[in-house]
Scaffold this motif. Structure first.
Motif, PDB file in Angstrom:
ATOM      1  N   GLU A  80       0.837  -1.198   0.000  1.00  0.00           N
ATOM      2  CA  GLU A  80       0.000   0.000   0.000  1.00  0.00           C
ATOM      3  C   GLU A  80       0.872   1.247   0.000  1.00  0.00           C
ATOM      4  OE1 GLU A  80      -2.230  -0.478   3.550  1.00  0.00           O
ATOM      5  OE2 GLU A  80      -3.238  -2.322   2.899  1.00  0.00           O
ATOM      6  N   LEU A  81       0.585   2.146  -0.929  1.00  0.00           N
ATOM      7  CA  LEU A  81       1.284   3.426  -1.027  1.00  0.00           C
ATOM      8  C   LEU A  81       0.266   4.560  -0.977  1.00  0.00           C
ATOM      9  CD1 LEU A  81       3.738   2.580  -3.937  1.00  0.00           C
ATOM     10  CD2 LEU A  81       4.449   3.216  -1.624  1.00  0.00           C
ATOM     11  N   VAL A  82       0.651   5.675  -0.392  1.00  0.00           N
ATOM     12  CA  VAL A  82      -0.216   6.854  -0.384  1.00  0.00           C
ATOM     13  C   VAL A  82      -0.403   7.311  -1.823  1.00  0.00           C
ATOM     14  CG1 VAL A  82      -0.390   9.260   0.338  1.00  0.00           C
ATOM     15  CG2 VAL A  82       0.461   7.539   1.942  1.00  0.00           C
ATOM     16  N   GLU A  83      -1.639   7.458  -2.223  1.00  0.00           N
ATOM     17  CA  GLU A  83      -1.957   7.745  -3.631  1.00  0.00           C
ATOM     18  C   GLU A  83      -1.343   9.045  -4.126  1.00  0.00           C
ATOM     19  OE1 GLU A  83      -3.378   6.112  -6.043  1.00  0.00           O
ATOM     20  OE2 GLU A  83      -3.668   4.326  -4.813  1.00  0.00           O
ATOM     21  N   GLU A  84      -1.341  10.076  -3.286  1.00  0.00           N
ATOM     22  CA  GLU A  84      -0.896  11.388  -3.765  1.00  0.00           C
ATOM     23  C   GLU A  84       0.623  11.556  -3.793  1.00  0.00           C
ATOM     24  OE1 GLU A  84      -2.409  11.970   0.550  1.00  0.00           O
ATOM     25  OE2 GLU A  84      -2.910  10.796  -1.240  1.00  0.00           O
ATOM     26  N   LEU A  85       1.354  10.517  -3.474  1.00  0.00           N
ATOM     27  CA  LEU A  85       2.810  10.601  -3.549  1.00  0.00           C
ATOM     28  C   LEU A  85       3.263  10.819  -4.990  1.00  0.00           C
ATOM     29  CD1 LEU A  85       4.136   7.735  -1.223  1.00  0.00           C
ATOM     30  CD2 LEU A  85       4.510  10.187  -0.930  1.00  0.00           C
ATOM     31  N   PRO A  86       4.320  11.592  -5.202  1.00  0.00           N
ATOM     32  CA  PRO A  86       4.872  11.730  -6.557  1.00  0.00           C
ATOM     33  C   PRO A  86       5.329  10.374  -7.082  1.00  0.00           C
ATOM     34  CG  PRO A  86       5.784  13.389  -5.070  1.00  0.00           C
ATOM     35  CD  PRO A  86       5.021  12.430  -4.215  1.00  0.00           C
ATOM     36  N   GLU A  87       5.308  10.214  -8.377  1.00  0.00           N
ATOM     37  CA  GLU A  87       5.676   8.938  -8.982  1.00  0.00           C
ATOM     38  C   GLU A  87       7.109   8.536  -8.625  1.00  0.00           C
ATOM     39  OE1 GLU A  87       4.708   5.523 -10.927  1.00  0.00           O
ATOM     40  OE2 GLU A  87       3.408   7.222 -10.415  1.00  0.00           O
TER      41      GLU A  87
END
Length: 220
Positions: A80-87
């Motif tokens: 799971e990764l925070v969606e709004e993180l930069p690519e």
């Protein structure tokens, strides 16, 4: 469920061979009709060698260290990764976590940065929230890692309720003064000094990347 010790057979081998050799010598001696002086010397030498093998086996049982037992962690496989993180941040986190999961005994990884859980990967429970306890706060304040080699013996283990309940070892590696890389292992006393140095290097790289991306986001 703990795995069996892979060195158990090796440690038992001298005992088994020594005991078997001694028994065969006694049987051979009892079945011999006419005993010669040469056979007597051979039997005595055989008994001594069997006794030495048995002694070596007993010493190995006491001295040779047993491999730590691995367990099957309680939880589900997650990524799971925070969606709004930069690519770029997602790629960096995915790369670092993959290396740790495939090259160490790490089975659970969390990245806690600026009061947020940016990533959860590996075997983990449902609980996603991190409430920093004494250990985590100390890591953040001192910026020094903490390695709990056998988690179950530490009273502070209750603060790691976001890791599988049967986690065996934990490393809390600081990400500068902004966060912590939290690693859970399925084997106690499993991280070597080389592992710790390697984890420190990966954490430093992650901290630099995350800080740079946060500065860029603020500038925008």
């Amino acid at each position: 469920m703990a795995k069996s010790d892979p060195n158990q057979i090796l440690r038992l081998l001298p005992l088994v061979v020594g005991s078997l050799g001694g028994i065969l010598l006694v049987v051979n001696r009892s079945l011999t009709v006419e005993l010669t002086s040469t056979q007597s010397r051979s039997d005595a030498l055989g008994i001594i060698l069997s006794a030495l093998l048995i002694l070596v086996g007993l010493i190995w049982q006491q001295v040779q260290p047993r491999s730590p037992e691995a367990v099957q962690l309680i939880g589900e496989e997650r990524f799971e990764l925070v969606e709004e993180l930069p690519e770029a941040a997602k790629i960096e986190l995915a790369w670092a976590s993959h290396l740790l999961l495939t090259n160490t005994t790490t089975r659970s990884i969390l990245v806690y940065y600026q009061d947020r859980v940016l990533m959860r990967r590996g075997i983990l429970p449902d609980n996603k929230k991190i409430n920093p306890g004494v250990i985590l706060r100390r890591v953040l304040e001192t910026q020094k890692p903490v390695y709990l080699v056998n988690l179950k013996i530490y009273p502070g283990k209750i603060e790691f309720d976001y890791l599988p309940e049967n986690t065996q070892g934990v490393i809390c590696q600081p990400l500068s003064n902004q966060g912590v890389l939290i690693l859970g292992a399925n084997t106690p006393r499993s991280y070597t000094k080389q592992d710790e140095n390697w984890i420190e290097g990966i954490a430093d790289k992650l901290a630099e990347t995350l800080f740079s991306l946060c500065m860029d986001a603020q500038a925008e």
